[in-house]
Design a protein around this motif. Sequence first.
Motif, PDB file in Angstrom:
ATOM      1  N   LEU A 109      -7.273 -34.155   7.445  1.00  0.00           N
ATOM      2  CA  LEU A 109      -8.615 -34.227   8.014  1.00  0.00           C
ATOM      3  C   LEU A 109      -8.669 -35.222   9.166  1.00  0.00           C
ATOM      4  CD1 LEU A 109     -10.806 -34.243   4.770  1.00  0.00           C
ATOM      5  CD2 LEU A 109     -10.163 -32.287   6.181  1.00  0.00           C
ATOM      6  N   ARG A 110      -8.102 -36.384   8.954  1.00  0.00           N
ATOM      7  CA  ARG A 110      -8.136 -37.414  10.001  1.00  0.00           C
ATOM      8  C   ARG A 110      -7.403 -36.947  11.253  1.00  0.00           C
ATOM      9  NH1 ARG A 110      -7.174 -42.377   5.863  1.00  0.00           N
ATOM     10  NH2 ARG A 110      -9.304 -43.160   5.771  1.00  0.00           N
ATOM     11  N   ALA A 111      -6.231 -36.335  11.063  1.00  0.00           N
ATOM     12  CA  ALA A 111      -5.444 -35.904  12.215  1.00  0.00           C
ATOM     13  C   ALA A 111      -6.162 -34.810  12.998  1.00  0.00           C
ATOM     14  CB  ALA A 111      -4.071 -35.421  11.748  1.00  0.00           C
ATOM     15  N   VAL A 112      -6.669 -33.798  12.299  1.00  0.00           N
ATOM     16  CA  VAL A 112      -7.317 -32.685  12.994  1.00  0.00           C
ATOM     17  C   VAL A 112      -8.617 -33.143  13.641  1.00  0.00           C
ATOM     18  CG1 VAL A 112      -8.386 -30.428  12.699  1.00  0.00           C
ATOM     19  CG2 VAL A 112      -6.239 -30.951  11.525  1.00  0.00           C
ATOM     20  N   ARG A 113      -9.403 -33.936  12.912  1.00  0.00           N
ATOM     21  CA  ARG A 113     -10.660 -34.410  13.496  1.00  0.00           C
ATOM     22  C   ARG A 113     -10.389 -35.248  14.745  1.00  0.00           C
ATOM     23  NH1 ARG A 113     -14.056 -38.885  13.332  1.00  0.00           N
ATOM     24  NH2 ARG A 113     -16.281 -38.402  13.447  1.00  0.00           N
ATOM     25  N   GLY A 114      -9.403 -36.140  14.676  1.00  0.00           N
ATOM     26  CA  GLY A 114      -9.074 -36.960  15.840  1.00  0.00           C
ATOM     27  C   GLY A 114      -8.663 -36.116  17.038  1.00  0.00           C
ATOM     28  N   LEU A 130      -9.400 -23.067  22.200  1.00  0.00           N
ATOM     29  CA  LEU A 130     -10.646 -23.121  21.443  1.00  0.00           C
ATOM     30  C   LEU A 130     -11.811 -22.682  22.312  1.00  0.00           C
ATOM     31  CD1 LEU A 130     -10.248 -26.528  19.532  1.00  0.00           C
ATOM     32  CD2 LEU A 130      -9.712 -24.222  18.727  1.00  0.00           C
ATOM     33  N   PRO A 131     -12.693 -21.834  21.805  1.00  0.00           N
ATOM     34  CA  PRO A 131     -13.838 -21.395  22.601  1.00  0.00           C
ATOM     35  C   PRO A 131     -14.821 -22.531  22.837  1.00  0.00           C
ATOM     36  CG  PRO A 131     -13.996 -20.555  20.363  1.00  0.00           C
ATOM     37  CD  PRO A 131     -12.651 -21.199  20.481  1.00  0.00           C
ATOM     38  N   ALA A 132     -15.541 -22.476  23.939  1.00  0.00           N
ATOM     39  CA  ALA A 132     -16.555 -23.495  24.231  1.00  0.00           C
ATOM     40  C   ALA A 132     -17.647 -23.461  23.165  1.00  0.00           C
ATOM     41  CB  ALA A 132     -17.154 -23.242  25.604  1.00  0.00           C
ATOM     42  N   GLY A 133     -18.150 -24.622  22.827  1.00  0.00           N
ATOM     43  CA  GLY A 133     -19.230 -24.712  21.857  1.00  0.00           C
ATOM     44  C   GLY A 133     -18.803 -24.478  20.428  1.00  0.00           C
ATOM     45  N   VAL A 134     -17.506 -24.659  20.126  1.00  0.00           N
ATOM     46  CA  VAL A 134     -16.999 -24.386  18.781  1.00  0.00           C
ATOM     47  C   VAL A 134     -17.523 -25.417  17.787  1.00  0.00           C
ATOM     48  CG1 VAL A 134     -14.876 -25.772  18.990  1.00  0.00           C
ATOM     49  CG2 VAL A 134     -14.916 -23.765  17.487  1.00  0.00           C
ATOM     50  N   THR A 135     -17.822 -24.958  16.570  1.00  0.00           N
ATOM     51  CA  THR A 135     -18.153 -25.833  15.447  1.00  0.00           C
ATOM     52  C   THR A 135     -17.003 -25.765  14.464  1.00  0.00           C
ATOM     53  OG1 THR A 135     -20.521 -25.420  15.700  1.00  0.00           O
ATOM     54  CG2 THR A 135     -19.802 -26.344  13.614  1.00  0.00           C
ATOM     55  N   ALA A 136     -16.502 -26.938  14.045  1.00  0.00           N
ATOM     56  CA  ALA A 136     -15.298 -26.992  13.223  1.00  0.00           C
ATOM     57  C   ALA A 136     -15.637 -27.336  11.781  1.00  0.00           C
ATOM     58  CB  ALA A 136     -14.326 -28.026  13.784  1.00  0.00           C
ATOM     59  N   TYR A 137     -14.939 -26.656  10.867  1.00  0.00           N
ATOM     60  CA  TYR A 137     -15.062 -26.914   9.433  1.00  0.00           C
ATOM     61  C   TYR A 137     -13.657 -27.170   8.896  1.00  0.00           C
ATOM     62  CZ  TYR A 137     -19.815 -25.392   9.939  1.00  0.00           C
ATOM     63  OH  TYR A 137     -21.127 -25.315  10.341  1.00  0.00           O
ATOM     64  N   PHE A 176     -11.253 -32.890  -1.185  1.00  0.00           N
ATOM     65  CA  PHE A 176     -11.246 -32.751  -2.635  1.00  0.00           C
ATOM     66  C   PHE A 176     -11.020 -34.121  -3.264  1.00  0.00           C
ATOM     67  CE2 PHE A 176      -9.611 -28.208  -1.924  1.00  0.00           C
ATOM     68  CZ  PHE A 176     -10.901 -27.742  -1.837  1.00  0.00           C
ATOM     69  N   GLY A 177     -11.810 -34.447  -4.286  1.00  0.00           N
ATOM     70  CA  GLY A 177     -11.709 -35.750  -4.918  1.00  0.00           C
ATOM     71  C   GLY A 177     -12.657 -36.734  -4.273  1.00  0.00           C
ATOM     72  N   PRO A 178     -12.549 -38.026  -4.621  1.00  0.00           N
ATOM     73  CA  PRO A 178     -13.439 -39.035  -4.050  1.00  0.00           C
ATOM     74  C   PRO A 178     -13.304 -39.087  -2.532  1.00  0.00           C
ATOM     75  CG  PRO A 178     -12.220 -39.928  -5.916  1.00  0.00           C
ATOM     76  CD  PRO A 178     -11.610 -38.595  -5.606  1.00  0.00           C
ATOM     77  N   ASP A 179     -14.432 -39.234  -1.867  1.00  0.00           N
ATOM     78  CA  ASP A 179     -14.437 -39.265  -0.410  1.00  0.00           C
ATOM     79  C   ASP A 179     -14.110 -40.675   0.047  1.00  0.00           C
ATOM     80  OD1 ASP A 179     -14.828 -39.059   2.263  1.00  0.00           O
ATOM     81  OD2 ASP A 179     -16.730 -37.993   2.129  1.00  0.00           O
ATOM     82  N   LEU A 180     -12.853 -40.877   0.454  1.00  0.00           N
ATOM     83  CA  LEU A 180     -12.399 -42.194   0.922  1.00  0.00           C
ATOM     84  C   LEU A 180     -12.604 -42.352   2.426  1.00  0.00           C
ATOM     85  CD1 LEU A 180      -9.098 -42.507  -1.141  1.00  0.00           C
ATOM     86  CD2 LEU A 180     -11.415 -43.233  -1.743  1.00  0.00           C
ATOM     87  N   TRP A 181     -13.383 -41.463   3.013  1.00  0.00           N
ATOM     88  CA  TRP A 181     -13.579 -41.461   4.465  1.00  0.00           C
ATOM     89  C   TRP A 181     -15.042 -41.653   4.806  1.00  0.00           C
ATOM     90  CZ3 TRP A 181     -12.247 -36.745   8.044  1.00  0.00           C
ATOM     91  CH2 TRP A 181     -12.046 -37.200   9.360  1.00  0.00           C
ATOM     92  N   LEU A 182     -15.850 -42.088   3.856  1.00  0.00           N
ATOM     93  CA  LEU A 182     -17.287 -42.217   4.098  1.00  0.00           C
ATOM     94  C   LEU A 182     -17.539 -43.196   5.236  1.00  0.00           C
ATOM     95  CD1 LEU A 182     -18.590 -42.286   0.448  1.00  0.00           C
ATOM     96  CD2 LEU A 182     -18.986 -40.503   2.132  1.00  0.00           C
ATOM     97  N   GLY A 183     -18.455 -42.789   6.098  1.00  0.00           N
ATOM     98  CA  GLY A 183     -18.818 -43.654   7.195  1.00  0.00           C
ATOM     99  C   GLY A 183     -17.948 -43.531   8.410  1.00  0.00           C
ATOM    100  N   HIS A 184     -16.975 -42.617   8.404  1.00  0.00           N
ATOM    101  CA  HIS A 184     -16.064 -42.482   9.548  1.00  0.00           C
ATOM    102  C   HIS A 184     -16.246 -41.168  10.284  1.00  0.00           C
ATOM    103  CE1 HIS A 184     -13.690 -46.092   8.610  1.00  0.00           C
ATOM    104  NE2 HIS A 184     -13.994 -45.801   7.360  1.00  0.00           N
ATOM    105  N   GLU A 185     -17.453 -40.598  10.219  1.00  0.00           N
ATOM    106  CA  GLU A 185     -17.670 -39.316  10.878  1.00  0.00           C
ATOM    107  C   GLU A 185     -18.124 -39.473  12.320  1.00  0.00           C
ATOM    108  OE1 GLU A 185     -19.482 -36.454   7.633  1.00  0.00           O
ATOM    109  OE2 GLU A 185     -20.209 -38.489   7.450  1.00  0.00           O
ATOM    110  N   GLY A 186     -18.495 -40.692  12.703  1.00  0.00           N
ATOM    111  CA  GLY A 186     -18.921 -40.915  14.081  1.00  0.00           C
ATOM    112  C   GLY A 186     -20.353 -40.519  14.295  1.00  0.00           C
TER     113      GLY A 186
END
Length: 395
Positions: free
Chosen positions: A363-368, A348-355, A385-395
């Motif tokens: 999402l959880r696995a890749v973000r971790g 991964l290049p330095a300073g990468v922004t991930a989407y 997609f669908g209801p966001d069951l991960w609200l509040g876990h973005e750090g």
Amino acid sequence: MLSEQAVPVVRATLPAVGGALDRITERFYDRLFAARPELLRDLFNRGNQAGGEQQKALAGAIAAFAGALLERPDERPDAMLSRIAHKHASLGVTSAQYKTVHEHLFAAIAEVLGEAVTPEVARAWDEVYWLMANALIAVEARLYRRTGVPEGQVWRSMEIAERREETPDTVSFVLRNPDGTPTPPFRPGQYVSVRVPLPDGARQIRQYSLSAAPGRSQWRITVKRVAGEPAGEVSSRLHDRARAGDVLTVSAPFGDLVLPEGESPLLLASAGIGSTPMLSMLDHLASTGSTRPVVVVHADRSPATHAHAAELRRLVAALPGGALHLWYEEPGDSGARPGRADVTTLDLPAGVTAYLCGPLPFLRAVRGDLLRRGVAAADVHYEVFGPDLWLGHEG
């Protein structure tokens, strides 16, 4: 910011309220739909209601917002609010509906918690609700102004210009204005809502990413058939009935997982139908001659289930700084790696922004993995997609 008198009350009662939020939100929706059945019929996703996902998402949002007010009193959880506001705007939610929600939510709190809801507790949580509601109302008002429509008036008629079978369970629709005028602009990565009439008279709404670049005379959405009932009632209806020449009711574009301007390096990681916003971003990058470094990761079940696979390869190949990494659970002779996506193996290049876009476990696995590699939490953005069951876990 919470008032001085509300802070200790919310802090003291957050464990009890948080522990009961699932029961509170379940009772809230029961009350709301009994009083306003048209909201379940024409606004809320009946599949998510039946499965309990929407109740969990609402509970998570309230708890996350209250926790943020206590932990970071001088900040506002803008990422969480933005995601909710964009979804609300795509549904045509209006400010008046927040009063209806307040009425039934606080009645549900009183019913579930009983005598524990003293006047002092009620006032403190009333502050929490209206801080969140008014913040959302303000963001949604800005979105409506930016879109150039009155509050809630987001719908337009779009004609299906072309239907394409992408995989056995995925179909794309090319949409155009019936009068031949160009489609409105949007930002790469955004989505639209589609409102579909069903046999029982309901008009159910679902969101679909715009899966091609903006700046053209037509839009494209890609719809995966969702198994089960009623969860798949809209996707099944579109698959079974929608044909070229039909007219759909479609919202203006919304969504905050959008391609950033500039030349900074990007990681675009998706799984399954989560590739659709990434296709829009890549199409835009390719059509504008971008040379920025772009690492593309996609995971799917097999080559046969990977919608727009050839298009993805073509778009990445058109980027001088593009690199594609594919994982299939059943790769066959596709050249993809077997198993699930593993970003720990990538350069991964330095300073990468991930989407990121895809199912919640992905999402959880890749973000971790990205966080463990030193990517800042603020540089990892996601769409689920669908209801966001991960609200509040973005750090």
